[in-house]
Design a protein around this motif. Structure first.
Motif, PDB file in Angstrom:
ATOM      1  N   GLY A   1     -43.238  38.489 -19.761  1.00 47.53           N
ATOM      2  CA  GLY A   1     -42.301  37.194 -20.315  1.00 47.53           C
ATOM      3  C   GLY A   1     -41.044  37.271 -20.010  1.00 47.53           C
ATOM      4  O   GLY A   1     -40.855  37.975 -19.800  1.00 47.53           O
ATOM      5  N   ILE A   2     -39.798  36.244 -20.412  1.00 52.47           N
ATOM      6  CA  ILE A   2     -38.776  35.803 -20.220  1.00 52.47           C
ATOM      7  C   ILE A   2     -38.137  35.896 -21.259  1.00 52.47           C
ATOM      8  O   ILE A   2     -38.383  36.244 -22.162  1.00 52.47           O
ATOM      9  CB  ILE A   2     -38.912  34.965 -19.070  1.00 52.47           C
ATOM     10  N   THR A   3     -36.629  35.088 -21.306  1.00 50.63           N
ATOM     11  CA  THR A   3     -35.848  35.296 -22.803  1.00 50.63           C
ATOM     12  C   THR A   3     -36.126  34.724 -23.846  1.00 50.63           C
ATOM     13  O   THR A   3     -36.518  33.221 -23.320  1.00 50.63           O
ATOM     14  CB  THR A   3     -34.408  34.824 -22.193  1.00 50.63           C
TER      15      THR A   3
ATOM     16  N   GLY B   1     -30.053  31.410 -14.377  1.00 49.95           N
ATOM     17  CA  GLY B   1     -30.326  32.894 -14.800  1.00 49.95           C
ATOM     18  C   GLY B   1     -31.976  32.896 -15.249  1.00 49.95           C
ATOM     19  O   GLY B   1     -32.271  32.199 -15.763  1.00 49.95           O
ATOM     20  N   HIS B   2     -32.013  33.776 -14.909  1.00 49.88           N
ATOM     21  CA  HIS B   2     -33.940  33.469 -15.573  1.00 49.88           C
ATOM     22  C   HIS B   2     -34.836  35.192 -14.963  1.00 49.88           C
ATOM     23  O   HIS B   2     -34.602  36.038 -14.891  1.00 49.88           O
ATOM     24  CB  HIS B   2     -35.213  33.105 -14.506  1.00 49.88           C
ATOM     25  N   PHE B   3     -34.417  35.736 -16.449  1.00 52.70           N
ATOM     26  CA  PHE B   3     -34.793  37.348 -16.598  1.00 52.70           C
ATOM     27  C   PHE B   3     -35.610  37.184 -17.492  1.00 52.70           C
ATOM     28  O   PHE B   3     -36.410  37.354 -18.552  1.00 52.70           O
ATOM     29  CB  PHE B   3     -33.637  37.963 -17.406  1.00 52.70           C
ATOM     30  N   HIS B   4     -36.758  38.260 -16.629  1.00 51.77           N
ATOM     31  CA  HIS B   4     -37.731  38.432 -16.830  1.00 51.77           C
ATOM     32  C   HIS B   4     -38.156  39.501 -17.882  1.00 51.77           C
ATOM     33  O   HIS B   4     -36.553  40.617 -18.241  1.00 51.77           O
ATOM     34  CB  HIS B   4     -38.916  38.576 -15.850  1.00 51.77           C
ATOM     35  N   ASP B   5     -38.572  40.049 -18.945  1.00 53.03           N
ATOM     36  CA  ASP B   5     -38.398  41.468 -19.992  1.00 53.03           C
ATOM     37  C   ASP B   5     -39.478  42.696 -19.617  1.00 53.03           C
ATOM     38  O   ASP B   5     -39.754  43.037 -20.681  1.00 53.03           O
ATOM     39  CB  ASP B   5     -39.009  40.611 -21.394  1.00 53.03           C
TER      40      ASP B   5
ATOM     41  N   LEU C   1     -43.483  25.168 -20.863  1.00 52.55           N
ATOM     42  CA  LEU C   1     -44.404  24.155 -19.986  1.00 52.55           C
ATOM     43  C   LEU C   1     -44.430  24.721 -19.117  1.00 52.55           C
ATOM     44  O   LEU C   1     -45.069  24.089 -17.708  1.00 52.55           O
ATOM     45  CB  LEU C   1     -43.728  22.624 -20.252  1.00 52.55           C
ATOM     46  N   ARG C   2     -43.958  25.497 -18.495  1.00 58.02           N
ATOM     47  CA  ARG C   2     -43.841  26.064 -16.705  1.00 58.02           C
ATOM     48  C   ARG C   2     -44.284  27.501 -16.254  1.00 58.02           C
ATOM     49  O   ARG C   2     -45.236  28.092 -16.989  1.00 58.02           O
ATOM     50  CB  ARG C   2     -42.756  25.479 -15.452  1.00 58.02           C
ATOM     51  N   GLU C   3     -42.967  28.269 -16.949  1.00 54.99           N
ATOM     52  CA  GLU C   3     -43.336  29.822 -16.723  1.00 54.99           C
ATOM     53  C   GLU C   3     -44.164  30.008 -18.281  1.00 54.99           C
ATOM     54  O   GLU C   3     -44.888  30.905 -17.826  1.00 54.99           O
ATOM     55  CB  GLU C   3     -41.802  31.017 -16.764  1.00 54.99           C
ATOM     56  N   GLY C   4     -44.146  29.644 -19.405  1.00 53.08           N
ATOM     57  CA  GLY C   4     -44.941  29.474 -20.720  1.00 53.08           C
ATOM     58  C   GLY C   4     -46.040  29.979 -20.418  1.00 53.08           C
ATOM     59  O   GLY C   4     -46.770  30.525 -20.450  1.00 53.08           O
TER      60      GLY C   4
HETATM   61 CU    CU Z   1     -40.723  33.715 -13.496  1.00 48.77          CU
END
Ligand code: CU
Ligand code: HCA
Length: 439
Positions: free
Chosen positions: A251-253, A215-219, A19-22
């Protein structure tokens, strides 16, 4: 009020940031097609809590009156679910700015996910502050929050951490660790590799042995899943994920992809009290919010049970393990879970009738059918089939018919949503498996 200090974090805590990054995904820029209204957001938060997620990241209520209102609605559903699922913590994503902080506290956030860019690029082009200036403003702010709100969960993230040298990161983190519960180390632009992640986690753990890491990993390179796996295995306890990996750029994981891989690696410790059989239903629910099917690249998807090549089909029907190695049914890619998961809603019924059973159906009809289905499902006996009930409602009461598929295509696809007899992990699946042959 439940306090974080009374909670014992599990070996892996997912911080869901759908609901934030997404919401920062470019997909959502097409407002006509994709848009999360408050009802959607509440449904997503509810599904996450039922799935076993204990930390949900939301925008700072300072962002807009709408976000503030949505924050309150999500908090209400969280409170409603406490008796059933225990406490889940709502974390507001806030800039290191007193106004953001005040708004989040006023909205009743359980924690603040604070961030500021630390890399040279962020310093030059984003906020223009050097490291000393950052320390001089962030440290007293954190100190102040810690003193006046001792029960708030505090996290500090050095945005763009993988383009920040270790020395620079340490220079800032050293000053703020006394005031925070964990530090974030996001790969904002997706440049990290499994090797650099393992190294980074190791050195952070060495320097701050008692502090939890996030952790916070972008794709951008397609590494967000493998980087998160690597980080978890190297001792990172908190991981940011989203449903279907939605997020800024690529996106992220993806949450279910990460849990699925931990399961395949028999890393059961990290899966403590997640409702894994809800993985596929939650993916379906979220995909339908985006008016999509679960993407074919998503590991927990029906596509991974779809076989079209003739040679594959023959071997697969003799023994499913020929072309399926993993226990997808444990993650809910089975007929019974799609229909009867605790998350069943109209969108799952719609997906099932349309995509799996090929009925000609629209969303409004799916909603009506769901209502009847939900009313009647409680009257089913142990030997009655929910699928049968659903199909009876669809055909007898709504007159739905199946899309007719020409014979030459009919044989082109096999989906066997039943057990995959590969190894011992599939033993339990035999008891619950329901077979669905589409041929
Ligand atoms: Cu991010
Ligand atoms: C952002 C950037 C961010 C923040 C992550 C964090 C990133 O959209 O604000 O707060 O840890 O990728 O760096 O998502």
């Amino acid at each position: 009020m439940f306090l974080f200090k009374d909670y014992t974090p599990r070996p892996l805590e997912i911080i869901d940031t759908t609901l934030r990054e997404g919401s920062q995904s470019s997909l959502l820029h097409d407002h006509y097609k994709y848009f999360f209204n408050q009802r959607d957001k509440v449904e997503i938060a509810r599904a996450l809590i039922i799935f076993g997620v204990k930390f949900i990241e939301l925008f700072s209520p300072h962002v807009s009156p709408r976000e503030k209102d949505d924050f309150a609605a999500i908090k209400a559903i969280r409170d409603e679910l406490i008796m059933q699922k225990g406490y889940s913590f709502l974390l507001a994503h806030v800039r290191c700015h007193p106004d953001d902080v005040a708004a989040a506290i006023e909205a009743g956030a359980d924690g603040l996910n604070m961030y500021i860019g630390l890399s040279a690029t962020a310093r030059t082009y984003s906020h223009g502050k050097d490291l000393l200036t950052i320390i001089r403003s962030v440290r007293p702010l954190l100190e102040d929050i810690r003193k006046n709100h001792p029960n708030l969960i505090l996290r500090f993230s050095g945005e763009d951490a993988f383009r920040t040298s270790e020395d620079e990161l340490f220079q800032v983190y050293d000053e703020i660790v006394p005031y925070v519960d964990r530090i974030g180390t996001p790969d904002t632009v997706g440049i990290a590799t499994p090797v650099s992640v393992a190294e980074r986690v190791r050195s952070l753990r060495e320097r701050y042995p008692t502090l939890d890491l996030e952790g916070h990993f972008h794709d951008d390179r397609g590494f967000s899943l493998v980087n998160a796996l690597e980080a978890v295995k190297a001792g990172m306890r908190y991981m940011d994920t989203t449903l279907l990996g939605l997020g800024d750029r690529s996106g992220i994981t993806s949450m279910t992809a990460l849990l699925y891989n931990l399961y395949i690696d028999k890393d059961y410790d990290h899966l403590e009290s997640y409702h894994l059989r809800g993985a596929y239903p939650i993916n379906v629910m979220f995909a339908s919010k985006l008016k999509k099917l679960v993407p074919s690249k998503e590991p927990v998807s029906l596509t991974n049970r779809t076989h079209t090549a003739g040679v594959h089909q023959k071997a697969f029907l003799n023994h499913a393990s020929t072309y399926e190695a993993f226990p997808l049914d444990q993650f809910g890619v089975s007929e019974s879970e799609v229909l009867l998961g605790p998350l069943s809603g109209w969108n799952i019924v719609y997906y099932f009738l349309k995509e799996i059973k090929y009925y000609n159906i629209d969303e409004a009809t799916a909603r009506q059918i769901t209502k009847l289905f939900k009313d009647r499902i409680y009257n089913l006996g142990p030997d009655d089939s929910p699928t049968q009930l659903l199909i009876e409602i669809a055909e007898d009461e709504f007159g739905l018919t199946r899309i007719s598929i020409p014979n030459q295509f009919k044989d082109n696809i096999v989906q066997l949503m039943t057990e995959v007899p590969t190894d011992e992990t599939t033993e339990t699946s035999r008891e619950t498996a329901v077979s669905l042959k589409r041929k």
